[in-house]
Design an enzyme around this catalytic site. Structure first.
Site, PDB file in Angstrom:
ATOM      1  N   ASP A   1      10.247 -33.290 -26.923  1.00 51.09           N
ATOM      2  CA  ASP A   1       9.820 -33.521 -25.547  1.00 51.09           C
ATOM      3  C   ASP A   1      10.618 -34.711 -25.027  1.00 51.09           C
ATOM      4  OD1 ASP A   1       8.661 -34.404 -23.230  1.00 51.09           O
ATOM      5  OD2 ASP A   1       6.590 -34.149 -23.910  1.00 51.09           O
TER       6      ASP A   1
ATOM      7  N   PHE B   1       2.161 -37.916 -25.592  1.00 51.58           N
ATOM      8  CA  PHE B   1       1.776 -37.401 -24.271  1.00 51.58           C
ATOM      9  C   PHE B   1       2.725 -36.277 -23.901  1.00 51.58           C
ATOM     10  CE2 PHE B   1       1.675 -37.181 -19.655  1.00 51.58           C
ATOM     11  CZ  PHE B   1       0.308 -37.137 -19.437  1.00 51.58           C
TER      12      PHE B   1
ATOM     13  N   LYS C   1      11.142 -34.933 -15.025  1.00 50.87           N
ATOM     14  CA  LYS C   1      11.289 -36.290 -14.481  1.00 50.87           C
ATOM     15  C   LYS C   1      12.696 -36.541 -13.898  1.00 50.87           C
ATOM     16  CE  LYS C   1       7.626 -38.792 -16.960  1.00 50.87           C
ATOM     17  NZ  LYS C   1       6.896 -39.442 -15.890  1.00 50.87           N
TER      18      LYS C   1
HETATM   19  C1  LIG Z   1       6.930 -37.300 -22.669  1.00 51.16           C
HETATM   20  C2  LIG Z   1       6.269 -36.642 -21.505  1.00 51.16           C
HETATM   21  N1  LIG Z   1       6.033 -35.325 -21.538  1.00 51.16           N
HETATM   22  C3  LIG Z   1       5.456 -34.686 -20.511  1.00 51.16           C
HETATM   23  C4  LIG Z   1       5.051 -35.353 -19.388  1.00 51.16           C
HETATM   24  C5  LIG Z   1       4.405 -34.614 -18.251  1.00 51.16           C
HETATM   25  O1  LIG Z   1       5.301 -34.473 -17.208  1.00 51.16           O
HETATM   26  P1  LIG Z   1       4.762 -34.049 -15.758  1.00 51.16           P
HETATM   27  O2  LIG Z   1       3.901 -35.160 -15.271  1.00 51.16           O
HETATM   28  O3  LIG Z   1       6.018 -33.850 -14.952  1.00 51.16           O
HETATM   29  O4  LIG Z   1       3.986 -32.782 -15.935  1.00 51.16           O
HETATM   30  C6  LIG Z   1       5.271 -36.734 -19.298  1.00 51.16           C
HETATM   31  C7  LIG Z   1       4.840 -37.491 -18.108  1.00 51.16           C
HETATM   32  O5  LIG Z   1       4.648 -38.674 -18.135  1.00 51.16           O
HETATM   33  C8  LIG Z   1       5.894 -37.394 -20.380  1.00 51.16           C
HETATM   34  O6  LIG Z   1       6.125 -38.713 -20.356  1.00 51.16           O
END
Ligand SMILES: Cc1ncc(COP(=O)(O)O)c(C=O)c1O
Length: 407
Positions: free
Chosen positions: A224, A139, A253
């Site tokens: 990520d 994700f 986050k």
């Molecule tokens: C690993 C990862 N990358 C990207 C995101 C996306 O982040 P945002 O919701 O701040 O756009 C998330 C959100 O859960 C995530 O867990």
């Protein structure tokens, strides 16, 4: 204080129905406790979704934000600003990175990373080096590019046409990586611990293999760390624990502890492809967000906070093992630091959301990671007392869900 003029029903009346929020509405928080509209108190084992890692309204973070609120809110990127520069300096001093780009969210940080990788490959190797390799179940956010790179087809359904030259491979599968990553690859993006996909840590061998393959084929390795970064792994970023250094790292986050901010970290040479005008964001690098993030990193990057993650990890894992001895509810408990997943036993499959709903009744906030995994992502500094009380409430939750399911 009454907030009765709006309630959960108001959501259905005025909001786009893309979320299905809980039946109660929290109205205040302090540390790892939340209070809802009815004055009911909850222990918070979710921290947003791995966001408020220093708890709600951390006094030092709150003070820093108040001071900046009274000084300057916004400038735009036609100026730079002191909080952004201080935060960028701190991030470059504490990580592999030499250059930083600020965004407002994880998706935007990843969007920047993926665009930079394409642009860098285009600049150095021409138009054909543009394949992006990512993992199934991963994700990376909800923009069209990041949701397409993400490995969960349910999130792209109905949104075609999608960006092209993307390949999804099985996570933690060395042979699949070897087969997919070639000279046409511009980037490989991976979560060191898959969060939404079920709380699955990468094996050290896997990340080492990705590093080796990216170096061999002149592709950029993107970590990520939006969910696992900023202390949750027990090191400031998870790559430090794995001993594998990416070319680009994304964070969001917990970086803002609840204030929207995202960052893309990279090297000076790679950053050079984002020349003036190639990418941007109105709010990216906002002084309020950067003030908060700078204070968050200062607090998290200390032996007390990072060392405490390991202790709390053990406490939760022991607690879950004890609960499982009685109830046999989980087939696996896994994770890293304070991102922990409990995969449900076969006869409870698909019931993760039931645990969340019943936990709320018992005054506990927890998360799911897919239909079969209950996820815990508490504050990194949750007190011993709140941890113990939360585990007690979770045991009551498990007993109730199991009794309902097994009769
Ligand atoms: C690993 C990862 N990358 C990207 C995101 C996306 O982040 P945002 O919701 O701040 O756009 C998330 C959100 O859960 C995530 O867990």
């Amino acid at each position: 204080m009454s907030s009765a003029e709006v309630n959960r029903q108001t959501f259905d009346e005025v909001m786009v129905p893309n979320y299905s929020p809980a039946a109660f509405i929290p109205v205040s928080g302090e540390g790892s406790r939340l209070v809802d509209q009815d004055g009911k108190e909850y222990i918070d084992f979710a921290a947003g979704i791995a966001v408020t890692s220093l708890g709600h309204r951390h006094p030092e973070v709150t003070r820093a934000l108040h001071e900046q609120v009274d000084r300057l809110w916004h400038l735009s990127n036609t100026f730079t600003n002191e909080p952004a520069l201080r935060l960028a300096r701190r991030l470059t001093e504490t990580t592999f990175a030499e250059r930083v780009f600020f965004a407002n969210s994880g998706a935007e940080a990843n969007e920047a990373a993926l665009k930079l990788a394409r642009r860098w490959a285009h600049d150095h190797y021409g138009e054909t080096k543009r394949k992006i390799v990512s993992c199934k179940q991963s994700f990376h956010g909800r923009t069209l590019f990041t949701v397409s790179v993400g490995g969960q087809p349910k999130y792209t359904e109905g949104f075609a046409p999608l960006p092209g030259d993307l390949e999804h491979i099985a996570f933690n599968d060395l042979a699949a990586a070897e087969a997919a990553i070639d000279d046409s690859t511009c980037a490989v993006i991976v979560e060191p611990v898959q969060g939404e996909g079920g709380v699955l840590p990468a094996t050290p061998e896997y990340l080492k293999k990705l590093r080796e393959l990216c170096s061999r084929h002149n592709a950029l390795l993107i970590f990520d760390e939006v969910q696992i970064g900023v202390g949750r792994a027990g090191t400031l970023f998870a790559y430090m624990d794995y001993g594998v250094t990416p070319d680009i790292l994304t964070s969001a986050k917990a970086l803002g502890n609840g204030f929207p901010v995202g960052a893309m970290l990279t090297t000076k040479d790679i950053a050079a492809s984002f020349v003036v005008g190639t990418h941007g964001s109105t709010y990216g690098g906002n002084p309020l967000a950067c003030t908060v993030a700078d204070k968050v990193i200062e607090i998290v990057n200390t032996p007390e906070v990072l060392g405490g993650v390991k202790k709390r990890h053990e406490r939760i894992v022991e607690g879950l093992a004890r609960i499982n001895e009685t109830h046999r509810a989980f087939r696996d408990v896994r994770g890293k630091g304070l991102l922990i997943g409990a995969e449900l036993a076969a006869d409870l499959a698909g019931k993760a959301k039931d645990f969340v709903n019943v936990a709320a009744k018992h005054g506990l906030v927890i998360l799911v990671a897919g239909p079969n995994v209950v996820r815990f992502a508490p504050s990194l500094i949750i007190s011993e007392e709140d941890l113990a009380e939360g585990l007690k409430r979770f045991e009551a939750t498990v007993a109730e869900v199991v009794a309902a399911a097994r009769g």
